[in-house]
Design a protein around this motif. Structure first.
Motif, mmCIF file in Angstrom:
data_model
loop_
_atom_site.group_PDB
_atom_site.id
_atom_site.type_symbol
_atom_site.label_atom_id
_atom_site.label_comp_id
_atom_site.label_asym_id
_atom_site.label_seq_id
_atom_site.Cartn_x
_atom_site.Cartn_y
_atom_site.Cartn_z
ATOM 1 N N TRP A 1 -14.448 -12.767 6.914
ATOM 2 C CA TRP A 1 -13.892 -12.032 8.058
ATOM 3 C C TRP A 1 -13.952 -12.919 9.280
ATOM 4 C CZ3 TRP A 1 -14.733 -10.602 13.007
ATOM 5 C CH2 TRP A 1 -14.043 -9.497 13.516
ATOM 6 N N ASN A 2 -12.819 -12.998 9.991
ATOM 7 C CA ASN A 2 -12.777 -13.754 11.231
ATOM 8 C C ASN A 2 -11.531 -13.343 12.010
ATOM 9 O OD1 ASN A 2 -12.724 -15.899 13.263
ATOM 10 N ND2 ASN A 2 -14.073 -17.049 11.898
ATOM 11 N N THR A 3 -11.654 -13.271 13.334
ATOM 12 C CA THR A 3 -10.486 -12.949 14.147
ATOM 13 C C THR A 3 -9.518 -14.124 14.206
ATOM 14 O OG1 THR A 3 -11.688 -13.618 16.143
ATOM 15 C CG2 THR A 3 -11.721 -11.273 15.573
ATOM 16 N N ASP A 4 -10.027 -15.340 13.976
ATOM 17 C CA ASP A 4 -9.178 -16.530 13.890
ATOM 18 C C ASP A 4 -8.619 -16.608 12.473
ATOM 19 O OD1 ASP A 4 -7.970 -18.996 13.900
ATOM 20 O OD2 ASP A 4 -9.689 -20.079 14.722
ATOM 21 N N LYS A 5 -7.308 -16.582 12.341
ATOM 22 C CA LYS A 5 -6.682 -16.561 11.014
ATOM 23 C C LYS A 5 -6.153 -17.921 10.572
ATOM 24 C CE LYS A 5 -7.189 -12.094 11.389
ATOM 25 N NZ LYS A 5 -8.355 -11.432 10.786
ATOM 26 N N THR A 6 -6.147 -18.896 11.459
ATOM 27 C CA THR A 6 -5.520 -20.176 11.129
ATOM 28 C C THR A 6 -6.533 -21.307 11.223
ATOM 29 O OG1 THR A 6 -4.788 -20.479 13.420
ATOM 30 C CG2 THR A 6 -3.259 -19.401 11.904
ATOM 31 N N TRP A 7 -6.514 -22.169 10.203
ATOM 32 C CA TRP A 7 -7.520 -23.230 10.078
ATOM 33 C C TRP A 7 -6.900 -24.574 9.708
ATOM 34 C CZ3 TRP A 7 -12.205 -21.874 11.781
ATOM 35 C CH2 TRP A 7 -12.424 -20.499 11.942
ATOM 36 N N PRO A 8 -5.898 -25.017 10.468
ATOM 37 C CA PRO A 8 -5.253 -26.292 10.134
ATOM 38 C C PRO A 8 -6.135 -27.504 10.388
ATOM 39 C CG PRO A 8 -4.445 -25.490 12.241
ATOM 40 C CD PRO A 8 -5.304 -24.398 11.666
ATOM 41 N N GLU A 9 -7.255 -27.307 11.124
ATOM 42 C CA GLU A 9 -8.120 -28.436 11.474
ATOM 43 C C GLU A 9 -9.069 -28.820 10.343
ATOM 44 O OE1 GLU A 9 -8.154 -25.239 14.787
ATOM 45 O OE2 GLU A 9 -8.533 -25.375 12.627
ATOM 46 N N ALA B 1 -10.921 -10.298 -2.358
ATOM 47 C CA ALA B 1 -11.047 -9.202 -3.319
ATOM 48 C C ALA B 1 -9.858 -8.262 -3.161
ATOM 49 C CB ALA B 1 -12.350 -8.441 -3.103
ATOM 50 N N ASP B 2 -9.237 -7.910 -4.278
ATOM 51 C CA ASP B 2 -8.014 -7.108 -4.215
ATOM 52 C C ASP B 2 -8.233 -5.724 -3.603
ATOM 53 O OD1 ASP B 2 -9.462 -6.056 -6.345
ATOM 54 O OD2 ASP B 2 -7.734 -5.904 -7.695
ATOM 55 N N GLY B 3 -9.457 -5.194 -3.708
ATOM 56 C CA GLY B 3 -9.730 -3.869 -3.175
ATOM 57 C C GLY B 3 -10.502 -3.889 -1.866
ATOM 58 N N ASP B 4 -10.465 -5.002 -1.144
ATOM 59 C CA ASP B 4 -11.221 -5.141 0.098
ATOM 60 C C ASP B 4 -10.557 -4.331 1.213
ATOM 61 O OD1 ASP B 4 -12.636 -5.998 2.360
ATOM 62 O OD2 ASP B 4 -12.821 -8.051 1.616
ATOM 63 N N THR B 5 -11.267 -3.348 1.745
ATOM 64 C CA THR B 5 -10.741 -2.545 2.853
ATOM 65 C C THR B 5 -11.402 -2.904 4.179
ATOM 66 O OG1 THR B 5 -12.344 -0.785 2.397
ATOM 67 C CG2 THR B 5 -10.179 -0.605 1.341
ATOM 68 N N VAL B 6 -12.340 -3.841 4.161
ATOM 69 C CA VAL B 6 -13.006 -4.301 5.377
ATOM 70 C C VAL B 6 -12.336 -5.563 5.912
ATOM 71 C CG1 VAL B 6 -15.185 -5.120 6.368
ATOM 72 C CG2 VAL B 6 -15.194 -3.297 4.642
ATOM 73 N N ALA B 7 -12.119 -6.532 5.025
ATOM 74 C CA ALA B 7 -11.424 -7.773 5.367
ATOM 75 C C ALA B 7 -10.321 -7.948 4.324
ATOM 76 C CB ALA B 7 -12.376 -8.954 5.370
ATOM 77 N N SER B 8 -9.282 -7.167 4.444
ATOM 78 C CA SER B 8 -8.226 -7.176 3.424
ATOM 79 C C SER B 8 -7.671 -8.573 3.240
ATOM 80 C CB SER B 8 -7.096 -6.221 3.816
ATOM 81 O OG SER B 8 -6.433 -6.690 4.972
ATOM 82 N N VAL B 9 -7.292 -8.887 2.008
ATOM 83 C CA VAL B 9 -6.794 -10.225 1.726
ATOM 84 C C VAL B 9 -5.529 -10.534 2.526
ATOM 85 C CG1 VAL B 9 -7.856 -10.419 -0.549
ATOM 86 C CG2 VAL B 9 -5.585 -9.392 -0.341
ATOM 87 N N SER B 10 -4.715 -9.516 2.800
ATOM 88 C CA SER B 10 -3.469 -9.755 3.524
ATOM 89 C C SER B 10 -3.695 -10.164 4.973
ATOM 90 C CB SER B 10 -2.590 -8.497 3.483
ATOM 91 O OG SER B 10 -3.236 -7.414 4.119
ATOM 92 N N SER B 11 -4.833 -9.780 5.553
ATOM 93 C CA SER B 11 -5.092 -10.113 6.947
ATOM 94 C C SER B 11 -6.230 -11.105 7.143
ATOM 95 C CB SER B 11 -5.404 -8.836 7.745
ATOM 96 O OG SER B 11 -6.557 -8.191 7.236
ATOM 97 N N HIS B 12 -6.885 -11.502 6.039
ATOM 98 C CA HIS B 12 -7.988 -12.459 6.164
ATOM 99 C C HIS B 12 -7.879 -13.604 5.153
ATOM 100 C CE1 HIS B 12 -9.569 -9.067 8.489
ATOM 101 N NE2 HIS B 12 -10.358 -9.938 9.067
ATOM 102 N N SER B 13 -8.263 -13.372 3.911
ATOM 103 C CA SER B 13 -8.361 -14.480 2.959
ATOM 104 C C SER B 13 -7.038 -15.199 2.735
ATOM 105 C CB SER B 13 -8.927 -13.978 1.623
ATOM 106 O OG SER B 13 -10.271 -13.593 1.763
ATOM 107 N N GLU B 14 -5.948 -14.447 2.583
ATOM 108 C CA GLU B 14 -4.650 -15.106 2.354
ATOM 109 C C GLU B 14 -4.212 -15.939 3.554
ATOM 110 O OE1 GLU B 14 -2.028 -12.859 -0.888
ATOM 111 O OE2 GLU B 14 -2.442 -11.591 0.853
ATOM 112 N N PRO B 15 -4.239 -15.396 4.786
ATOM 113 C CA PRO B 15 -3.897 -16.251 5.933
ATOM 114 C C PRO B 15 -4.827 -17.450 6.086
ATOM 115 C CG PRO B 15 -3.839 -13.942 6.567
ATOM 116 C CD PRO B 15 -4.422 -13.993 5.190
ATOM 117 N N PHE B 16 -6.117 -17.251 5.815
ATOM 118 C CA PHE B 16 -7.043 -18.392 5.865
ATOM 119 C C PHE B 16 -6.535 -19.506 4.957
ATOM 120 C CE2 PHE B 16 -10.947 -15.356 6.487
ATOM 121 C CZ PHE B 16 -10.528 -15.071 7.778
ATOM 122 N N TYR B 17 -6.281 -19.143 3.701
ATOM 123 C CA TYR B 17 -5.870 -20.130 2.709
ATOM 124 C C TYR B 17 -4.537 -20.774 3.086
ATOM 125 C CZ TYR B 17 -3.950 -22.138 -1.527
ATOM 126 O OH TYR B 17 -3.374 -23.001 -2.430
#
Length: 287
Positions: free
Chosen positions: A182-190, A200-216
């Protein structure tokens, strides 16, 4: 006959150098630790190393909240790479303690930490991860067991966000693994640290669509990176023993902290969806 002759010549060459055939890989890569891996060995609840542990009081350190160090008991194989792991928001080291002996038994020094407060945000947790690494390599009772050039960070939730912050701040890190981060910063090009993002597909706290996927997706395309989305999992899946998390974390840490290419087979070709994997993305082969 020609094949047999070639094998005999190769073996003779190894014997001539004083090396048994099985020792050649270790000679090529002095950071390899432990026997040749298999699916069963990295999925097992414990690896080949007996593990000891020591507690670190918050009163004896600064910059983080103390914790527990897990390490291979034997010193016969020399020094090991090290990993520090942060818990999530409102959580204590007990929530990620299962990773300590599991990773250490595969040939790492592992430090599960408490944070200064349970409410610390990702940027603070990132600094605390680095403070814990500095303590581990410079002041701890196991510092002589560690190769300080081979370090990594992991963390759950806010600690996962802190993992990204730590890797951004210290580009010399060899591996980073945010777990349902979880992080408010979604972009990590550095980032320059090989990073395995676990969602996690069932994550309702840090949903993959708004956290893990944008991170990656924001990580540089040239970076060694991967995205593992757990199937049938929640935000809190990393808080209990999980074979899939362990298997790919071990492989990632071995591959990039130890430069142990024996573990490339578990990362490339990319793992396919299964009962425990919803999706896996990455760039292969790794460099």
């Amino acid at each position: 006959m020609r094949t047999a002759l070639a094998a005999a010549v190769a073996t003779a060459g190894l014997l001539g150098t004083g090396l048994a055939p099985g020792a050649q890989a270790a000679a090529d890569n002095p950071y390899e630790r432990g026997p040749a891996p298999s699916n069963s060995s990295i999925e097992a609840s414990r690896g080949s190393y007996a593990v000891s542990q020591t507690s670190v009081s918050s009163l004896s350190v600064s910059g983080f909240g103390g914790g527990t160090v897990y390490y291979p008991t034997s010193t016969a194989d020399g020094t090991f790479g090290a990993v520090v792991i942060s818990p999530g928001f409102t959580a204590y080291q007990s929530s990620i303690a299962w990773l300590g002996p599991r990773l250490a038994s595969q040939g790492f020094v592992v430090f599960t930490i408490d944070t200064n407060t349970t409410l610390d945000q990702p940027d603070s947790r990132g600094r605390q991860l680095l403070s814990a690494l500095d303590y581990l390599t410079q002041s701890s009772s196991v510092r002589n067991r560690i190769d300080s050039s081979r370090l990594g960070v992991m963390g759950h939730s806010m600690g996962g966000g802190g993992t990204l912050e730590a890797a951004k701040s210290r580009t010399s890190l060899k591996a980073a693994i945010p777990l349902t981060g979880w992080n408010t910063d979604k972009t990590w090009p550095e980032l320059k640290t090989p990073t395995l993002v676990v969602g996690a597909d069932g994550d309702t706290v840090a949903s993959v669509s708004s956290h893990s996927e944008p991170f990656y997706e924001s990580l540089p395309s040239s970076l060694n990176k991967a995205y593992l989305e757990l199937n049938g999992a929640t935000h809190f899946t990393p808080n209990t023993s999980n074979t899939t998390i362990a298997k790919y974390s071990i492989s990632w840490l071995k591959r990039f902290i130890d430069n142990d290419t024996r573990y490339e087979q578990f990362l490339c070709p990319l793992p396919r969806p299964s009962l425990t994997i919803e999706e896996y993305r990455g760039n292969c082969p790794h460099t």
